[in-house]
Enzyme design. Structure first.
Site, PDB file in Angstrom:
ATOM      1  N   SER A 165       0.829  -1.193   0.000  1.00  0.00           N
ATOM      2  CA  SER A 165       0.000   0.000   0.000  1.00  0.00           C
ATOM      3  C   SER A 165       0.872   1.254   0.000  1.00  0.00           C
ATOM      4  CB  SER A 165      -0.880  -0.009   1.248  1.00  0.00           C
ATOM      5  OG  SER A 165      -1.485   1.242   1.445  1.00  0.00           O
ATOM      6  N   TYR A 178      -0.550   0.193  10.290  1.00  0.00           N
ATOM      7  CA  TYR A 178      -0.666  -0.362   8.941  1.00  0.00           C
ATOM      8  C   TYR A 178       0.436   0.185   8.038  1.00  0.00           C
ATOM      9  CZ  TYR A 178      -2.729  -1.239   4.303  1.00  0.00           C
ATOM     10  OH  TYR A 178      -2.933  -1.633   3.015  1.00  0.00           O
TER      11      TYR A 178
END
Length: 179
Positions: A165, A178
């Protein structure tokens, strides 16, 4: 104006599509989202799609969706199979990998897609949540690669895809663990 060269050019401007007909493709996190879409696309391209997810209901639904699409469009597919695997657990990954190899043979393409992204302020994250994020989003890649890379090296063939990501390079206050 500068032109792109070498690996950067290859990463931005795709070349010809790889023929995945009858290739064994393992996709983690195949029960929903990007994993489900990737599984469907690989199956439509004739790959033998192996679906791993920790959620039995959703991974089974993905397999059923693939079977419906293949049946209705008469795509040339050999097989689709699904396994319930919690990729955080190295032992579960090893056991599922052995079952997969015994049933289908060596994996040609490994797509490490499983991931979780709790959206919470840092101060609300528990130690358990942070560990879970790291176990799924990072450690699981090591467990799967450890299982399938040796055969790829022996066969001098194979691909490992790590889904990542932009959160790793762009800050966000609710994706601290994250990213």
């Amino acid at each position: 104006m500068k032109t792109l060269a070498g690996p950067l050019y290859a990463a931005i401007i795709p070349g010809r599509k790889k023929n995945v007909q009858n290739k064994i493709v393992l996709i983690t996190g195949a029960g929903s989202g990007l994993g489900r879409e990737l599984a469907i696309k690989f199956a439509e391209s004739g790959a033998i799609t192996i679906l791993w997810d920790k959620n039995e209901t959703t991974v089974k639904q993905t397999a059923e969706m693939i079977e419906e699409i293949i049946d209705s469009n008469h795509h040339p597919i050999k097989q689709t199979a699904w396994f319930v695997v919690d990729v955080r657990d190295e032992n579960q990954v090893a056991q599922a990998a052995n079952k997969l190899r015994n049933q289908f043979g060596d994996v040609d393409i490994l797509v490490n897609n499983a991931g979780i992204a709790p959206c919470e302020p840092f101060k609300n994250l528990t130690s358990e949540t942070i560990r879970e994020i790291f176990d799924v989003n990072i450690m699981a890649h090591f467990w799967t690669v450890k299982q399938f890379l040796p055969a790829m090296e022996k066969n001098n063939c194979g691909h490992i895809v790590a889904i990542a990501s932009s959160a790793g390079i762009m800050a966000s206050p609710y994706f601290t663990a994250y990213g």
